[in-house]
Design an enzyme around this catalytic site. Structure first.
Site, mmCIF file in Angstrom:
data_model
loop_
_atom_site.group_PDB
_atom_site.id
_atom_site.type_symbol
_atom_site.label_atom_id
_atom_site.label_comp_id
_atom_site.label_asym_id
_atom_site.label_seq_id
_atom_site.Cartn_x
_atom_site.Cartn_y
_atom_site.Cartn_z
ATOM 1 N N HIS A 195 0.796 -1.228 0.000
ATOM 2 C CA HIS A 195 0.000 0.000 0.000
ATOM 3 C C HIS A 195 0.829 1.279 0.000
ATOM 4 O O HIS A 195 0.284 2.369 -0.153
ATOM 5 C CB HIS A 195 -0.960 0.027 1.192
ATOM 6 C CG HIS A 195 -0.293 0.438 2.481
ATOM 7 N ND1 HIS A 195 0.457 -0.422 3.224
ATOM 8 C CD2 HIS A 195 -0.248 1.636 3.124
ATOM 9 C CE1 HIS A 195 0.923 0.216 4.295
ATOM 10 N NE2 HIS A 195 0.521 1.466 4.255
HETATM 11 C C1 UD1 Z 1 -2.088 6.021 5.174
HETATM 12 C C2 UD1 Z 1 -0.811 6.551 5.835
HETATM 13 C C3 UD1 Z 1 0.205 5.414 5.933
HETATM 14 C C4 UD1 Z 1 -0.396 4.194 6.609
HETATM 15 C C5 UD1 Z 1 -1.677 3.799 5.891
HETATM 16 C C6 UD1 Z 1 -2.351 2.621 6.553
HETATM 17 C C7 UD1 Z 1 -0.230 8.896 5.437
HETATM 18 C C8 UD1 Z 1 0.650 9.807 4.695
HETATM 19 N N1 UD1 Z 1 -0.206 7.617 5.063
HETATM 20 O O1 UD1 Z 1 -1.736 5.630 3.850
HETATM 21 O O2 UD1 Z 1 1.302 5.857 6.700
HETATM 22 O O3 UD1 Z 1 0.537 3.138 6.542
HETATM 23 O O4 UD1 Z 1 -2.577 4.908 5.902
HETATM 24 O O5 UD1 Z 1 -3.358 2.097 5.720
HETATM 25 O O6 UD1 Z 1 -0.921 9.319 6.328
HETATM 26 N N2 UD1 Z 1 -8.829 5.201 0.187
HETATM 27 C C9 UD1 Z 1 -10.113 4.721 0.030
HETATM 28 N N3 UD1 Z 1 -10.855 4.499 1.168
HETATM 29 C C10 UD1 Z 1 -10.388 4.749 2.418
HETATM 30 C C11 UD1 Z 1 -9.102 5.252 2.563
HETATM 31 C C12 UD1 Z 1 -8.323 5.472 1.439
HETATM 32 O O7 UD1 Z 1 -10.568 4.486 -1.076
HETATM 33 O O8 UD1 Z 1 -11.127 4.521 3.395
HETATM 34 C C13 UD1 Z 1 -8.000 5.414 -1.024
HETATM 35 C C14 UD1 Z 1 -8.143 6.771 -1.649
HETATM 36 O O9 UD1 Z 1 -8.017 6.626 -3.025
HETATM 37 C C15 UD1 Z 1 -6.928 7.494 -1.096
HETATM 38 C C16 UD1 Z 1 -5.904 6.397 -1.015
HETATM 39 O O10 UD1 Z 1 -6.626 5.241 -0.662
HETATM 40 O O11 UD1 Z 1 -6.509 8.544 -1.910
HETATM 41 C C17 UD1 Z 1 -4.807 6.646 -0.026
HETATM 42 O O12 UD1 Z 1 -5.335 6.903 1.277
HETATM 43 P P1 UD1 Z 1 -4.498 7.793 2.332
HETATM 44 O O13 UD1 Z 1 -5.193 7.804 3.633
HETATM 45 O O14 UD1 Z 1 -4.134 9.089 1.724
HETATM 46 O O15 UD1 Z 1 -3.146 7.021 2.452
HETATM 47 P P2 UD1 Z 1 -2.831 5.476 2.751
HETATM 48 O O16 UD1 Z 1 -2.173 4.948 1.542
HETATM 49 O O17 UD1 Z 1 -4.023 4.758 3.274
#
Ligand code: UD1
Length: 356
Positions: A202
């Site tokens: 991820h």
């Molecule tokens: C975040 C944390 C990372 C952690 C991870 C655990 C930061 C910078 N990163 O990364 O350190 O290891 O969480 O999972 O804070 N999305 C969905 N549904 C959700 C959440 C996310 O569809 O409920 C998708 C969206 O397209 C989003 C992408 O996942 O843009 C990334 O989500 P984001 O929370 O920005 O970062 P993570 O990769 O989850």
């Protein structure tokens, strides 16, 4: 009575916060009260609500609902929302966890309002500032009143950076508390045929580069083929989106993708797996705590203790190194973890906060 505001937003933080909430409820209810603020960074049921239900975490008093977005935008919305809450109600301390954007926003909002910041899982370093998590960790540590540190190595990181001993509390790892507590409640591991490799991907640097993502997926597929195994790959929504947008399907026939797992499903899958391959920090530890070997799909790790004792191997995105590590780790049974405390980290953290 001290009033604490716990700030969470992303999946691993719900797991860590569960251990602390339970310790407050069961051991220090006469000294501490806790309100939970959910930033809304993770919002899908399988990324958020499932964990609150399964781990019996109190319902958040506040939910900012910030959702996904670019780092600056997302962090700014959180910062502003948390500040508003801290303006409306007086808290004696703010608890933040790990290294996500929610961690940094919580710490910054609190320090500017002169509310003490308590950082759980402080002192970790990957020494790679191009990782957003490394920036979040380093900055959060700087503004924290108390640094709750999981390992001796993390203590040394902080001492090297000049942090005074009076701010550092080496308490063990709350994720070990959870694994020890919940593993005892799980059914016995099953013999799975073919044997499974539990994998997750991820990190932005792995998912957002089609080349790296393709390399990793082909390494996983080849490793499974070579070992007569199957890769089970619960897909983070970020990874699923990237795979879906690729012109050709990068998933080989030895990889089975599934929906993101709940916490208990993850622990059960770990026990039924023979090997773990991941770029997640949390899963690296949970594998080690469940005595499963782990190939780390990164060039470095902030949990270097696990690599140092031979239970994990760094592979980066190199398919050959991934296959080689899988073969090397396939028959390994890691020893009992001793570097992460004794499973009572949450009690120490809550006791320290209650006593101040
Ligand atoms: C975040 C944390 C990372 C952690 C991870 C655990 C930061 C910078 N990163 O990364 O350190 O290891 O969480 O999972 O804070 N999305 C969905 N549904 C959700 C959440 C996310 O569809 O409920 C998708 C969206 O397209 C989003 C992408 O996942 O843009 C990334 O989500 P984001 O929370 O920005 O970062 P993570 O990769 O989850």
């Amino acid at each position: 009575m001290k009033r604490i505001l716990t700030i969470v937003g992303a999946r691993p933080q719900f797991i860590k916060a569960a251990a602390i909430s339970h310790a407050i409820r069961d051991l220090y209810a006469d000294k501490l009260t806790e309100d939970i603020l959910h930033t809304g960074q993770h919002y899908d049921d399988r990324m958020s609500a499932t964990f609150f239900k399964e781990l019996d975490i109190p319902t958040p008093r506040y939910n900012l609902g910030v959702g996904s977005g670019a780092h600056g935008h997302q962090t700014a919305l959180m910062l502003s929302g948390i500040e508003e809450v801290l303006q409306q109600k007086r808290y004696d301390g703010v608890l933040v966890y790990g290294d996500t954007n929610s961690t940094l926003a919580g710490a910054l909002a609190a320090v500017k309002m002169q509310v003490p910041v308590y950082h759980v899982e402080a002192g970790l370093r990957s020494f790679r500032m191009s990782m957003p998590e490394e920036v979040n960790r380093v900055l959060t540590d700087q503004v924290s009143t108390l640094l709750f540190v999981p390992t001796e190595k993390a203590v040394k990181n902080l001492e090297r950076e000049g942090f005074g001993k009076d701010r550092i509390v080496c308490c063990g790892d709350v994720m070990l508390d959870n694994v020890m507590h919940y593993a005892a409640l799980l059914p016995q591991p099953e013999a799975v045929t073919p044997p499974t490799i539990l994998a997750t991907i991820h990190r932005d640097f792995n998912t957002d580069s089609p080349e790296r993502l393709t390399n990793i997926l082909s390494g996983l597929n080849e490793a499974a083929e070579a070992l007569g195994a199957q890769v089970v790959l619960p897909l983070h929504p970020r990874t699923r989106n990237r795979i879906d947008s690729m012109a050709t399907n990068p998933l080989g026939g030895h990889i089975r993708t599934i929906e993101p797992l709940s916490y208990l499903e993850t622990l059960a899958a770990l026990r039924n797996a023979r090997l773990v391959m991941t770029d997640s920090g949390g899963l690296q530890k949970e594998a080690f705590f469940s005595r499963r070997p782990c190939a780390v799909l990164r060039a470095e790790t902030e949990w270097s203790e696990i690599v140092d004792c031979g239970a994990a191997i760094l592979t980066d995105d190199d398919p050959q190194r991934i296959v080689q590590a899988a073969k090397q780790l396939w028959t390994l049974h890691p020893a009992e973890p001793t570097q992460f405390g004794d499973g009572h980290a949450a009690e120490r953290i809550v006791g320290t906060i209650a006593g101040r």
